[in-house]
Write an enzyme that holds these catalytic residues in place. Structure first.
Site, PDB file in Angstrom:
ATOM      1  NE  ARG A  83      -3.705  -2.416   0.790  1.00 18.76           N
ATOM      2  CZ  ARG A  83      -4.739  -2.691   1.568  1.00 18.76           C
ATOM      3  NH1 ARG A  83      -5.232  -1.772   2.358  1.00 18.76           N
ATOM      4  NH2 ARG A  83      -5.294  -3.901   1.535  1.00 18.76           N
ATOM      5  CD  GLU A 116      -2.288   2.828   3.696  1.00 16.72           C
ATOM      6  OE1 GLU A 116      -2.742   3.997   3.769  1.00 16.72           O
ATOM      7  OE2 GLU A 116      -2.971   1.802   3.795  1.00 16.72           O
ATOM      8  NE  ARG A 135      -4.989   3.440  12.463  1.00 16.85           N
ATOM      9  CZ  ARG A 135      -6.007   3.274  11.649  1.00 16.85           C
ATOM     10  NH1 ARG A 135      -6.434   2.068  11.362  1.00 16.85           N
ATOM     11  NH2 ARG A 135      -6.609   4.302  11.120  1.00 16.85           N
ATOM     12  CG  HIS A 136      -1.765   3.137   8.019  1.00 18.92           C
ATOM     13  ND1 HIS A 136      -2.386   4.014   8.863  1.00 18.92           N
ATOM     14  CD2 HIS A 136      -2.747   2.516   7.327  1.00 18.92           C
ATOM     15  CE1 HIS A 136      -3.698   3.945   8.693  1.00 18.92           C
ATOM     16  NE2 HIS A 136      -3.949   3.030   7.767  1.00 18.92           N
ATOM     17  CD  GLU A 146     -10.200  -2.148   8.853  1.00 20.11           C
ATOM     18  OE1 GLU A 146     -10.560  -0.973   8.708  1.00 20.11           O
ATOM     19  OE2 GLU A 146      -9.704  -2.839   7.947  1.00 20.11           O
ATOM     20  CB  SER A 180     -12.561  -4.993   6.202  1.00 22.52           C
ATOM     21  OG  SER A 180     -11.451  -4.754   5.428  1.00 22.52           O
ATOM     22  NE  ARG A 219      -3.592  -1.797  10.647  1.00 23.34           N
ATOM     23  CZ  ARG A 219      -4.512  -1.123  10.009  1.00 23.34           C
ATOM     24  NH1 ARG A 219      -5.789  -1.336  10.285  1.00 23.34           N
ATOM     25  NH2 ARG A 219      -4.182  -0.235   9.113  1.00 23.34           N
TER      26      ARG A 219
HETATM   27  P1  ATP Z   1      -7.283   1.271   7.436  1.00 22.25           P
HETATM   28  O1  ATP Z   1      -8.573   1.946   7.187  1.00 22.25           O
HETATM   29  O2  ATP Z   1      -7.024   0.972   8.880  1.00 22.25           O
HETATM   30  O3  ATP Z   1      -6.115   1.932   6.771  1.00 22.25           O
HETATM   31  P2  ATP Z   1      -8.010  -0.442   5.300  1.00 22.25           P
HETATM   32  O4  ATP Z   1      -9.475  -0.233   5.342  1.00 22.25           O
HETATM   33  O5  ATP Z   1      -7.197   0.235   4.258  1.00 22.25           O
HETATM   34  O6  ATP Z   1      -7.379  -0.159   6.752  1.00 22.25           O
HETATM   35  P3  ATP Z   1      -8.268  -3.062   4.223  1.00 22.25           P
HETATM   36  O7  ATP Z   1      -7.985  -2.605   2.855  1.00 22.25           O
HETATM   37  O8  ATP Z   1      -9.652  -3.399   4.594  1.00 22.25           O
HETATM   38  O9  ATP Z   1      -7.710  -1.988   5.262  1.00 22.25           O
HETATM   39  O10 ATP Z   1      -7.262  -4.258   4.576  1.00 22.25           O
HETATM   40  C1  ATP Z   1      -7.573  -5.364   5.385  1.00 22.25           C
HETATM   41  C2  ATP Z   1      -6.670  -5.454   6.583  1.00 22.25           C
HETATM   42  O11 ATP Z   1      -5.296  -5.342   6.188  1.00 22.25           O
HETATM   43  C3  ATP Z   1      -6.836  -4.348   7.597  1.00 22.25           C
HETATM   44  O12 ATP Z   1      -7.877  -4.647   8.484  1.00 22.25           O
HETATM   45  C4  ATP Z   1      -5.499  -4.351   8.304  1.00 22.25           C
HETATM   46  O13 ATP Z   1      -5.422  -5.393   9.252  1.00 22.25           O
HETATM   47  C5  ATP Z   1      -4.544  -4.671   7.206  1.00 22.25           C
HETATM   48  N1  ATP Z   1      -3.939  -3.454   6.652  1.00 22.25           N
HETATM   49  C6  ATP Z   1      -4.455  -2.646   5.704  1.00 22.25           C
HETATM   50  N2  ATP Z   1      -3.634  -1.633   5.414  1.00 22.25           N
HETATM   51  C7  ATP Z   1      -2.544  -1.808   6.195  1.00 22.25           C
HETATM   52  C8  ATP Z   1      -1.318  -1.089   6.348  1.00 22.25           C
HETATM   53  N3  ATP Z   1      -1.037  -0.023   5.632  1.00 22.25           N
HETATM   54  N4  ATP Z   1      -0.413  -1.549   7.243  1.00 22.25           N
HETATM   55  C9  ATP Z   1      -0.665  -2.658   7.973  1.00 22.25           C
HETATM   56  N5  ATP Z   1      -1.797  -3.377   7.862  1.00 22.25           N
HETATM   57  C10 ATP Z   1      -2.729  -2.966   6.995  1.00 22.25           C
END
Ligand code: ATP
Length: 423
Positions: free
Chosen positions: A201, A203, A209-210, A346, A349, A397
């Site tokens: 990602r 991000e 947490r990211h 979270e 999902s 996470r």
């Molecule tokens: P958030 O809103 O917390 O950034 P997301 O909605 O982007 O998460 P999803 O795309 O639903 O996350 O990804 C499913 C799972 O993958 C998340 O619940 C989380 O556990 C993990 N996850 C997602 N993005 C990240 C990240 N950048 N770093 C670590 N774990 C992640």
């Protein structure tokens, strides 16, 4: 050699010289042992050789094992020879046993040294056990492990968090998630699959947490009657992992000074609308359709924790908040979706997917994406697709929440984030 002669390989953790007697503490993955050197009884070259080693040098020491009331192990080694495999340079970039608080950045810059600390390594031993338990649970429930490509032509949900790269002169991306491939497999008869692999990602959020690369545990299952079937499956897997780690990971948990709570299943379910109500009563007013946000999730976590729940579902999010592949709850603004939250964050999902071809294409267009660029995926829906649903769980996470660690990076050997691409 006699019965009590041993050879120990390891790192020189510490050396204490007390005049007439010296001690070398040798460490390997299982712990430490004391090498005792009474000056008068040890050959001078051996004595000076061992006691002048630099901390963290790697050696092999041979000697006699003696009982000792002075050491934790109840024994010590009186050396007869040693071999220096690799001397450690001085000074060390950071200490292994020194009780000083070292900044996360220094630790990550010197991760090889940081990981010499048993309590830091323990997290990764637990992570490895977690993945074994996960495979056990998936096998018990009839899931096959699959591997989908990480080099892809288009992402699951548009471009915002995709890493772009050059693929022999044309654009390609690192996969954000195996979403589309998992779903395509549902049309094949591989009707229960899971994958554990990297997700990327781009991000821009610099949070605890990211990260930009994490390990995602994804599952997809066919022939479901509702998203509840998927939620039940996740509960079984998580329960198996928590129970298993509590038992198999005792030693590592003790090193970390942690205990694992294993909540009963099923976990409570809150709908998104109920969450809005709870937040409003707690003084946070959100509109229908708003993202609950980090603060909202945390507040719900606090309320649930007071009621004794660490793990709980938030279900039926507004359809507008969810990606195109999620099924709408007909006649309402909601969707058949869920998040699993763990202590206010979270960790997963998922939901029921839209398996009806026409509706899926409509949803892609409704999200402002071009259905034409998704034909590689939607074709799998044109020739017979079972109803299905699935999930994605961020392994790190999950682990940091389980262990109450402050940062997702604590569960990644060499984390990648906005600022870090090395080591
Ligand atoms: P958030 O809103 O917390 O950034 P997301 O909605 O982007 O998460 P999803 O795309 O639903 O996350 O990804 C499913 C799972 O993958 C998340 O619940 C989380 O556990 C993990 N996850 C997602 N993005 C990240 C990240 N950048 N770093 C670590 N774990 C992640």
């Amino acid at each position: 050699m006699n019965d009590t002669t041993v050879t120990m390989n390891g790192w020189v953790q510490d050396i204490r010289n007390l005049g007439g007697i010296s001690f070398v503490i040798l460490r390997d993955r299982y712990g430490t042992v004391q090498i005792t050197l009474p000056k008068k009884k040890i050959e001078p070259a051996l004595f000076s050789g061992l006691t002048s080693l630099s901390r963290e040098s790697v050696v092999s020491v041979t000697g006699d094992v003696k009982e000792s009331g002075q050491t934790e192990l109840g024994l010590e080694i009186i050396p007869s020879s040693f071999e220096l495999y690799s001397p450690a340079a001085v000074p060390l970039p950071m200490g292994v046993i020194d009780k000083v608080n070292v900044e996360m950045d220094t630790r990550l810059n010197n991760r090889f040294m940081d990981l010499r600390k048993p309590e830091i390594r323990a997290v990764f031993e637990l992570k490895s056990m977690m993945l074994e338990l996960l495979s056990e649970a998936m096998k018990e429930n009839g899931f096959s492990q699959v591997f989908t490509p990480k080099l892809v032509e288009s992402g699951a949900e548009g471009g915002a968090t995709l890493f772009r790269l050059d693929y022999f002169g044309r654009p390609a991306y690192l996969a954000q998630s195996p979403q589309l491939y998992k779903q395509m497999l549902m049309s094949t008869g591989l009707d229960r699959i899971y994958e554990v692999g990297p997700a990327f990602r781009a991000e821009h959020s610099n949070t605890v947490r990211h990260v930009t690369e994490f390990i995602s545990f994804d599952g997809e299952m066919s022939w479901i009657s509702s998203q509840n079937d998927v939620m039940n499956m996740i509960e079984k897997v998580i329960h198996h992992i928590l129970k298993g780690l509590k038992d198999k990971g005792k030693e590592q948990l003790a090193l970390l000074g942690k205990e694992i709570n294993v909540p009963d299943i099923p976990y409570p379910v809150l709908t998104y609308s109920e969450c809005l109500g709870m937040l409003s009563s707690a003084g946070m007013d959100l509109k229908e359709g708003d993202d609950l946000g980090t603060e909202g999730e945390k507040l719900i976590g606090d309320i649930m924790s007071e009621k004794g729940y660490d793990l709980y579902w938030i279900s039926e999010y507004p359809e507008c908040e969810k990606p195109f592949y999620i099924m709408e709850k007909e006649g309402t603004p909601y969707s058949f979706s869920f998040d699993l939250d763990y202590k206010g964050q979270e960790i997963s999902s998922g939901g029921q997917r839209e398996h009806r071809y026409e509706r899926l294409v409509e949803r892609i267009a409704k999200k402002g994406l071009d259905p034409e660029s998704f034909t590689f995926y939607t074709d799998a829906f044109r020739y017979g697709m079972p109803p299905h649903g699935g999930w994605g769980i961020g392994i790190e996470r999950f682990l940091v929440k389980m262990l109450d660690l402050p940062n997702v990076r604590e569960a990644i050997l060499f984390p990648r984030d906005l600022n870090r691409l090395s080591p």
